[in-house]
Scaffold this active site. Structure first.
Site, PDB file in Angstrom:
ATOM      1  N   CYS A 123       0.848  -1.187   0.000  1.00 36.43           N
ATOM      2  CA  CYS A 123       0.000   0.000   0.000  1.00 36.43           C
ATOM      3  C   CYS A 123       0.887   1.241   0.000  1.00 36.43           C
ATOM      4  CB  CYS A 123      -0.886   0.032   1.244  1.00 36.43           C
ATOM      5  SG  CYS A 123      -2.113  -1.271   1.345  1.00 36.43           S
ATOM      6  N   ASP A 124       0.280   2.386  -0.223  1.00 35.92           N
ATOM      7  CA  ASP A 124       1.038   3.628  -0.227  1.00 35.92           C
ATOM      8  C   ASP A 124       0.172   4.768   0.295  1.00 35.92           C
ATOM      9  OD1 ASP A 124       3.584   2.918  -2.031  1.00 35.92           O
ATOM     10  OD2 ASP A 124       1.820   1.993  -2.929  1.00 35.92           O
TER      11      ASP A 124
END
Length: 421
Positions: free
Chosen positions: A10-11
């Site tokens: 994820c970011d």
């Protein structure tokens, strides 16, 4: 723990003035989750609660507070907590999975996603939300199954907390934690520990625990990420190094000129891997928020409520006293028969798809079988997104009253479903 299939990370992203083109704080996050997991967008108004009442989180009960803020959440439909969201005080939070030298507790406690929602419901600033999360973490711990299957999958968490004035990174290892106030104009986090020696606040026993376990000799500078990163990290954390670097490069390319459109383009970026559309994990929901430093202007939060932002549109949500409920992006409820509630948990599956998710699935299938028609529909929807962004820009310039846009999210969801049909 090494996973059989190595999903990418994820970011979370933030741009602070002067990193932003306008005098705005801009937050963005892609939520990369199991491919078939449904992510809903849920709005919960501010509420008062009787003294001594209890709150049912995903797995455990905790004491409720007497007053909670209004929140809008992008969340896996099966859990109480959220991957990302915002409150009516101008606070945004997103979380990421990490593994550390501290073992993940085997029992059920608060999920990192529960802590995201609790921070938003109880914190009126990024720092206040951080204190809420760390206090609950120390008291109740973190742990529990993190996906809707019987196969074990759990982790520790990092958080990006943002408000109109500042941003914080919070990284955890069990009940321990460390925080860093963001000083750079642009910042991103991924599935790895990033806080080194520049520590703003920490758990009072952090260093003594590290020393007692032989992870740190007690001499020289204390580097959290070096001390607490596992010797044999999961593949997800190793791949996150590339994603973290790629995300940083994308942000730095626009340092000084980040806009909401730029943040959306970063979340849609497939060459970097930030937008995931293959494998067992994919981008199941996305969020971008614009937080003007001028407190007379409203904050605007954009959600896809559908997977793959490169083939979804961002729809704006503005907190309002008269916002129309949007049940078509909220999943069905199954009460005590929900497989999450029944013991043993996750022994069966239920259909959690909401109306927009179903319509989007059909549309994507049609696009794949008839690319020309699909591109035409998508072009119209992207024009709708651009029109919304133009109206938002006009409102932030004072050209359109903000109270006229309280139903934009409802209108955009309704219009999107009609186009798909």
């Amino acid at each position: 723990m090494r996973m059989a299939e190595a999903p990418r990370s994820c970011d979370c992203f933030v741009s602070l003035p002067p990193g932003s083109h306008h005098n705005h704080v801009i937050f963005g996050k892609n939520s990369d989750r199991p491919r078939d997991e449904v992510q809903e967008v849920a709005h919960h108004p501010a509420a008062s609660h009787p003294p001594g009442s209890l709150l049912e989180c995903t797995y455990i009960q905790i004491p409720q507070v007497e007053q909670t803020h209004a929140v809008v959440l992008s969340k896996p439909a099966w859990m109480w907590g959220a991957e990302m969201g915002a409150n009516d005080q101008g606070v945004c939070i997103g979380n990421e999975a990490v593994w550390t030298r501290e073992t993940v507790a085997p029992g059920e406690a608060l999920l990192g996603m529960d802590l995201v929602r609790l921070g938003l419901e109880r914190g009126d600033s990024a720092w206040a939300a951080l204190q809420v999360i760390t206090g609950l973490l120390e008291q109740h711990g973190q742990g529990g199954q993190c996906r809707e299957t019987p196969e074990p999958f759990s982790y520790h968490n990092t958080f990006l907390l943002v408000d109109r004035a500042e941003a914080w990174v919070l990284e955890t290892a069990g009940r321990l934690w460390v925080a860093q106030k963001v000083s750079d104009p642009v910042k991103n986090i991924s599935n790895q520990l990033t806080i080194g020696t520049e520590i703003t606040a920490e758990h009072p026993e952090l260093r003594s625990v590290a020393q007692a376990n032989g992870w740190w000799d007690g001499e020289g500078e204390f580097n959290f990420s070096q001390v607490f990163s596992p010797e044999n990290p999961p593949a997800r954390m190793e791949l996150a190094k590339q994603r973290y670097k790629g995300g940083t490069e994308l942000l730095q390319q626009h340092d000084g000129s980040v806009t909401v459109e730029v943040m959306m383009s970063i979340l849609r970026d497939k060459p970097s891997g930030i937008c995931m559309d293959s494998g067992g994990f994919c981008t199941t929901g996305s969020m971008v928020s614009v937080l003007p430093t001028d407190t007379s202007l409203p904050c605007i939060h954009f959600f896809t409520a559908t997977p793959d932002p490169s083939r979804s549109i961002f729809k704006p949500f503005i907190f309002s006293d008269c916002s129309t409920p949007v049940p078509r992006v909220v999943s069905p409820q199954f009460g005590p028969d929900d497989p999450v509630r029944k013991q043993p948990r996750f022994q069966s599956q239920v259909d959690r798809r909401h109306d927009l998710y179903k319509a989007h699935q059909v549309a994507l299938s049609n696009m794949d079988s008839n690319p020309d028609e699909g591109l035409a529909i998508y072009s119209i929807l992207r024009d709708l997104e651009s029109q919304c962004l133009s109206e938002i820009s006009a409102m932030l310039k004072g050209e359109i009253p903000g109270d006229e846009l309280g139903d934009l999210f409802f209108d955009c969801v309704d219009t999107e479903i009609k186009f798909y049909q």
